[in-house]
Design a protein around this motif. Sequence first.
Motif, short mmCIF file in Angstrom:
data_model
loop_
_atom_site.label_atom_id
_atom_site.label_comp_id
_atom_site.label_asym_id
_atom_site.label_seq_id
_atom_site.Cartn_x
_atom_site.Cartn_y
_atom_site.Cartn_z
N ALA A 140 0.82 -1.21 0.00
CA ALA A 140 0.00 0.00 0.00
C ALA A 140 0.86 1.27 0.00
O ALA A 140 0.46 2.29 -0.58
CB ALA A 140 -0.93 0.00 1.20
N SER A 147 -1.08 1.24 -9.14
CA SER A 147 -2.08 1.83 -8.25
C SER A 147 -3.19 0.85 -7.90
O SER A 147 -3.69 0.84 -6.77
CB SER A 147 -2.68 3.08 -8.89
N ARG A 150 -1.97 -1.30 -5.16
CA ARG A 150 -1.91 -0.53 -3.92
C ARG A 150 -3.30 -0.42 -3.30
O ARG A 150 -3.46 -0.50 -2.07
CB ARG A 150 -1.34 0.87 -4.17
N ASP A 151 -4.32 -0.23 -4.15
CA ASP A 151 -5.70 -0.13 -3.63
C ASP A 151 -6.14 -1.45 -3.00
O ASP A 151 -6.79 -1.45 -1.95
CB ASP A 151 -6.65 0.26 -4.76
N ARG A 154 -4.50 -1.68 0.35
CA ARG A 154 -5.10 -0.77 1.33
C ARG A 154 -6.37 -1.38 1.93
O ARG A 154 -6.59 -1.35 3.14
CB ARG A 154 -5.44 0.58 0.68
N LEU A 174 -10.52 4.66 3.35
CA LEU A 174 -11.15 3.97 2.22
C LEU A 174 -12.22 4.78 1.50
O LEU A 174 -12.73 4.32 0.47
CB LEU A 174 -11.76 2.65 2.70
N LEU A 177 -12.08 5.08 -2.26
CA LEU A 177 -12.33 3.85 -3.02
C LEU A 177 -13.78 3.39 -2.91
O LEU A 177 -14.21 2.51 -3.66
CB LEU A 177 -11.42 2.72 -2.50
N GLN A 182 -15.64 2.91 -8.90
CA GLN A 182 -14.29 2.50 -8.52
C GLN A 182 -14.17 0.98 -8.64
O GLN A 182 -15.14 0.26 -8.39
CB GLN A 182 -13.97 2.94 -7.09
N ALA A 188 -14.58 -1.96 -0.57
CA ALA A 188 -14.28 -0.75 0.21
C ALA A 188 -15.55 -0.15 0.78
O ALA A 188 -15.59 0.28 1.95
CB ALA A 188 -13.55 0.27 -0.66
#
Length: 260
Positions: A140, A147, A150-151, A154, A174, A177, A182, A188
């Motif tokens: 993350a 990206s 990374r999401d 997270r 969050l 997201l 998204q 999320a």
Amino acid sequence: MAKAPPNQTREEQLARRRAAEEEALLREVDDAVRQGDMEHFGQRYGKPILALVVVAILAFGGYLFWQARLDGARERNAETLTVALDQIEAGNLQAGADALEDLASNGDGIARVNALLLQGGIASQQGNSERAAELFGEVAEDADAPSILRDVARIRRVAEQYEGMDKAAVVRELAPLAKPGQPFFGSAGELVAMAHLEQGNRREAGALFAEIAKAEDVPDGLRSRARQMAGVLGVDAVVDVEQLLEDQGVEAEVAPPAGQ
């Protein structure tokens, strides 16, 4: 030499011969000058040009060698990930984690990111939420990681730490997201909606659950949970009642014909 026209005088013939000889001489001189220029150019610039050619050849060779090394590294990384996945699918979680250790610790690029995510998933399945959150956190916070990965990291990190996290922090982490459109809106959004609910924000929680329930790109199981939660909170999340009944295997009642 071409024959002189029959009507030319002796003087004209001599003049024509001298012109031809002068032309031949000029051509020889011109060739000699050109040859001298090339020799001078070679003496002056030959070595630098040769050096540039050698450097270019070495650079190209180095590029090919570098590409070969990269290809070899990719193959080794792919083999490592494949072995680990085989172990995981066979239920040998610790063997899978061990196979990924070197790549996760010393690798780079997307291969390392994938190794960390897999190790985080293994730690989660083994019940080690603290270790899982640590591994997901590495991804993350990795600015070089794609990206979208990374999401994912997270969301997984928050999921592992959810019970002990301040719920306002969950929303802050969050919320970007947890919006329709998204890629991971459903996952999320569910965490953010639950965090709102635990903070007493029933309206925000109900509205978000309703949005999840209506999102067609969210998995059916998650939509069903969100629909139930929205209903409990007094928010209508049903868009198509007949479709909902059909999905749940319930036959809709058919109204009797008029006059009966």
